[in-house]
Design a protein around this motif. Structure first.
Motif, PDB file in Angstrom:
ATOM      1  N   ALA A 293      16.220   7.630 -12.137  1.00 38.93           N
ATOM      2  CA  ALA A 293      15.570   7.929 -13.377  1.00 38.93           C
ATOM      3  C   ALA A 293      14.167   7.349 -13.357  1.00 38.93           C
ATOM      4  CB  ALA A 293      16.226   7.539 -14.562  1.00 38.93           C
ATOM      5  N   ASP A 294      13.901   6.360 -12.885  1.00 38.23           N
ATOM      6  CA  ASP A 294      12.540   5.701 -13.018  1.00 38.23           C
ATOM      7  C   ASP A 294      11.569   6.235 -12.010  1.00 38.23           C
ATOM      8  OD1 ASP A 294      10.881   3.198 -13.632  1.00 38.23           O
ATOM      9  OD2 ASP A 294      10.920   2.850 -11.322  1.00 38.23           O
ATOM     10  N   ILE A 295      12.095   7.022 -11.040  1.00 42.27           N
ATOM     11  CA  ILE A 295      11.291   7.645 -10.274  1.00 42.27           C
ATOM     12  C   ILE A 295      10.620   8.634 -10.805  1.00 42.27           C
ATOM     13  CG2 ILE A 295      11.063   9.326  -8.017  1.00 42.27           C
ATOM     14  CD1 ILE A 295      10.880   6.628  -7.199  1.00 42.27           C
ATOM     15  N   TRP A 296      11.436   9.530 -11.748  1.00 46.60           N
ATOM     16  CA  TRP A 296      10.973  10.686 -12.571  1.00 46.60           C
ATOM     17  C   TRP A 296       9.993  10.317 -13.871  1.00 46.60           C
ATOM     18  CZ3 TRP A 296      11.198  15.204 -10.321  1.00 46.60           C
ATOM     19  CH2 TRP A 296      12.148  15.491  -9.387  1.00 46.60           C
ATOM     20  N   LEU A 297      10.593   9.059 -14.399  1.00 47.19           N
ATOM     21  CA  LEU A 297      10.264   8.718 -15.882  1.00 47.19           C
ATOM     22  C   LEU A 297       9.240   7.671 -15.781  1.00 47.19           C
ATOM     23  CD1 LEU A 297      13.724   9.189 -17.889  1.00 47.19           C
ATOM     24  CD2 LEU A 297      11.972  10.674 -17.545  1.00 47.19           C
ATOM     25  N   ASN A 298       8.985   7.015 -14.510  1.00 46.94           N
ATOM     26  CA  ASN A 298       8.381   5.716 -14.709  1.00 46.94           C
ATOM     27  C   ASN A 298       8.590   4.697 -15.684  1.00 46.94           C
ATOM     28  OD1 ASN A 298       6.324   3.698 -13.622  1.00 46.94           O
ATOM     29  ND2 ASN A 298       4.536   5.117 -14.281  1.00 46.94           N
ATOM     30  N   LEU A 299       9.953   4.050 -15.818  1.00 48.63           N
ATOM     31  CA  LEU A 299      10.259   3.399 -16.747  1.00 48.63           C
ATOM     32  C   LEU A 299       9.615   2.098 -17.035  1.00 48.63           C
ATOM     33  CD1 LEU A 299      14.258   3.780 -16.413  1.00 48.63           C
ATOM     34  CD2 LEU A 299      12.726   5.185 -17.886  1.00 48.63           C
ATOM     35  N   ARG A 300       9.125   1.679 -15.987  1.00 50.45           N
ATOM     36  CA  ARG A 300       8.233   0.431 -15.997  1.00 50.45           C
ATOM     37  C   ARG A 300       6.925   0.685 -16.488  1.00 50.45           C
ATOM     38  NH1 ARG A 300       9.596  -1.691 -10.266  1.00 50.45           N
ATOM     39  NH2 ARG A 300       9.813   0.521 -10.090  1.00 50.45           N
ATOM     40  N   ARG A 301       6.584   1.971 -16.562  1.00 51.49           N
ATOM     41  CA  ARG A 301       4.902   2.345 -16.642  1.00 51.49           C
ATOM     42  C   ARG A 301       3.965   1.579 -15.813  1.00 51.49           C
ATOM     43  NH1 ARG A 301       7.584   5.199 -19.125  1.00 51.49           N
ATOM     44  NH2 ARG A 301       7.549   5.829 -21.502  1.00 51.49           N
ATOM     45  N   LEU A 302       4.557   1.779 -14.408  1.00 51.07           N
ATOM     46  CA  LEU A 302       3.475   1.303 -13.264  1.00 51.07           C
ATOM     47  C   LEU A 302       2.399   2.211 -13.059  1.00 51.07           C
ATOM     48  CD1 LEU A 302       6.461   0.012 -10.606  1.00 51.07           C
ATOM     49  CD2 LEU A 302       5.067  -1.226 -12.463  1.00 51.07           C
ATOM     50  N   GLN A 303       1.333   1.583 -12.730  1.00 51.88           N
ATOM     51  CA  GLN A 303       0.257   2.582 -12.130  1.00 51.88           C
ATOM     52  C   GLN A 303       0.591   3.153 -10.944  1.00 51.88           C
ATOM     53  OE1 GLN A 303      -3.542   0.574 -11.807  1.00 51.88           O
ATOM     54  NE2 GLN A 303      -4.537   2.350 -11.089  1.00 51.88           N
ATOM     55  N   ARG A 304       0.694   4.544 -10.898  1.00 46.52           N
ATOM     56  CA  ARG A 304       0.928   5.167  -9.615  1.00 46.52           C
ATOM     57  C   ARG A 304      -0.298   5.951  -8.945  1.00 46.52           C
ATOM     58  NH1 ARG A 304       7.358   7.069 -11.223  1.00 46.52           N
ATOM     59  NH2 ARG A 304       8.099   5.315 -10.535  1.00 46.52           N
ATOM     60  N   ASP A 305      -0.581   5.665  -7.868  1.00 41.43           N
ATOM     61  CA  ASP A 305      -1.670   6.254  -6.966  1.00 41.43           C
ATOM     62  C   ASP A 305      -1.708   6.157  -5.635  1.00 41.43           C
ATOM     63  OD1 ASP A 305      -3.956   3.737  -8.617  1.00 41.43           O
ATOM     64  OD2 ASP A 305      -2.631   3.805  -6.807  1.00 41.43           O
ATOM     65  N   ALA A 306      -2.671   6.385  -5.240  1.00 38.31           N
ATOM     66  CA  ALA A 306      -2.533   6.400  -3.663  1.00 38.31           C
ATOM     67  C   ALA A 306      -2.580   4.899  -3.134  1.00 38.31           C
ATOM     68  CB  ALA A 306      -4.055   7.019  -2.931  1.00 38.31           C
ATOM     69  N   ALA A 307      -2.734   3.943  -3.951  1.00 34.42           N
ATOM     70  CA  ALA A 307      -2.879   2.346  -3.408  1.00 34.42           C
ATOM     71  C   ALA A 307      -1.181   2.196  -3.340  1.00 34.42           C
ATOM     72  CB  ALA A 307      -3.515   1.712  -4.398  1.00 34.42           C
ATOM     73  N   ALA A 308      -1.136   1.017  -2.585  1.00 29.43           N
ATOM     74  CA  ALA A 308       0.154   0.545  -2.515  1.00 29.43           C
ATOM     75  C   ALA A 308       0.580  -0.070  -3.903  1.00 29.43           C
ATOM     76  CB  ALA A 308       0.321  -0.698  -1.539  1.00 29.43           C
TER      77      ALA A 308
END
Length: 319
Positions: A293-308
């Motif tokens: 679910a976290d993959i889809w919903l980003n439950l932790r509100r992480l910044q997801r971009d091209a960076a590691a």
């Protein structure tokens, strides 16, 4: 000298205890030798450690994911197991140390998982050929013997034989994560700049990993079709589902680690929480579903971009 002893202890621990314990210890020590400008010593110790491991295994029992009891181990067995041990130590030590200078920790863990699994399959295929049987029959024999010794019955043995590939990949994946974490610590000790494993609360898998459970479910569904290949497709699907479950279990653990971090829970409380999550997952896939679910919903509100993924300063060492 301490690093040399650590390599030997780690190598022998793969037989005395488990590869999950031995390979990370040996890998970290071998990587430390590489980062200390003793790469040749590292390779030499991998060979020596692997040779001693082979000798110890020949005096006890050969274990390649499963204990190889109840199956023939011919004269080639000591050499095959020794080659497997040496190749595994080289992979988790010098090779991982070099890869982590150029690739992210998660990428290295993925490559290492594939390498360890491939080495184990090659070793089992060689042992099966020496015994004059096919690989599937050889694994089935070892699984059946293990089931008989544990009093679990033939049905358990058949299930264990069919699910062996998924279990092997999952175990090698966890081993690889521990190896990469240990090599990251070794790199930091010598001031080597590495893209080490992100802190657990910030660990975030590639969203493309969702293809694993989707493909698994599709293959299991295809196994219901009235075609000759249906049983094989179903087995492949079930093994892939095992791998997917433990991949997303890791993501789920990271989600809860993030929650514990925000709640500022004490370390003992967090440890108890992780144990409870592990026990829960053994009965109900709640943690792995949370990870999916976290993959889809980003439950932790992480910044997801091209960076590691991970917080600022995720690298170890100095430039």
């Amino acid at each position: 000298m301490p690093l040399v002893l650590a390599v030997l202890f780690g190598a022998l621990s793969t037989v005395l205890f488990h590869t999950l314990i031995g390979l990370p210890i040996a890998g970290a020590a071998l990587a430390a030798l590489v980062y200390g400008d003793r790469a040749q010593v590292s390779v030499a110790m991998a060979v020596i450690g692997g040779a001693l491991t082979g000798v110890l295994a020949s005096a006890t029992v050969y274990v390649v994911v499963l204990p190889l009891t109840g199956v023939a181990t011919t004269a080639r067995a000591p050499y095959v197991f020794m080659a497997l041990a040496v190749a595994s130590l080289v992979a988790v030590g010098p090779v991982t140390a070099v890869m982590m200078r150029r690739r992210s920790a998660l990428e290295v863990a993925f490559v290492l998982t594939a390498a360890l699994t491939g080495l184990q399959l090659a070793a089992l295929a060689s042992l099966a050929a020496g015994a004059g049987v096919g690989l599937g029959e050889y694994i089935a024999g070892a699984a059946g013997s293990l089931a008989e010794q544990s009093g679990m019955g033939e049905e358990f043995g058949a299930t264990l034989a069919s699910m062996w590939p998924g279990a092997a990949v999952a175990m090698n994946g966890l081993t690889s994560m521990l190896v990469v974490a240990g090599v990251g610590v070794a790199g930091a000790r010598f001031g080597i700049s590495l893209r080490k494993m992100p802190a657990l609360p910030f660990l975030d898998l590639d969203p493309r990993m969702v293809v694993l459970p989707i493909a698994a479910i599709a293959l299991i569904a295809a196994g219901r079709l009235p075609v000759e290949a249906a049983p094989s497709l179903e087995i492949v699907g079930k093994n892939l589902l095992v791998v997917a479950r433990w991949v997303f279990f890791l993501q789920g653990i990271a989600v809860f680690a993030g929650l514990y971090e925000r709640a500022k829970l004490a370390r003992p409380v967090r440890a108890i929480g992780f144990v409870i999550l592990g026990v829960t997952e053994a009965f109900v896939p709640a943690v792995s579903i949370t990870g999916l679910a976290d993959i889809w919903l980003n439950l932790r509100r992480l910044q997801r971009d091209a960076a590691a993924p991970g917080p600022p300063g995720a690298e170890s060492g100095r430039e």
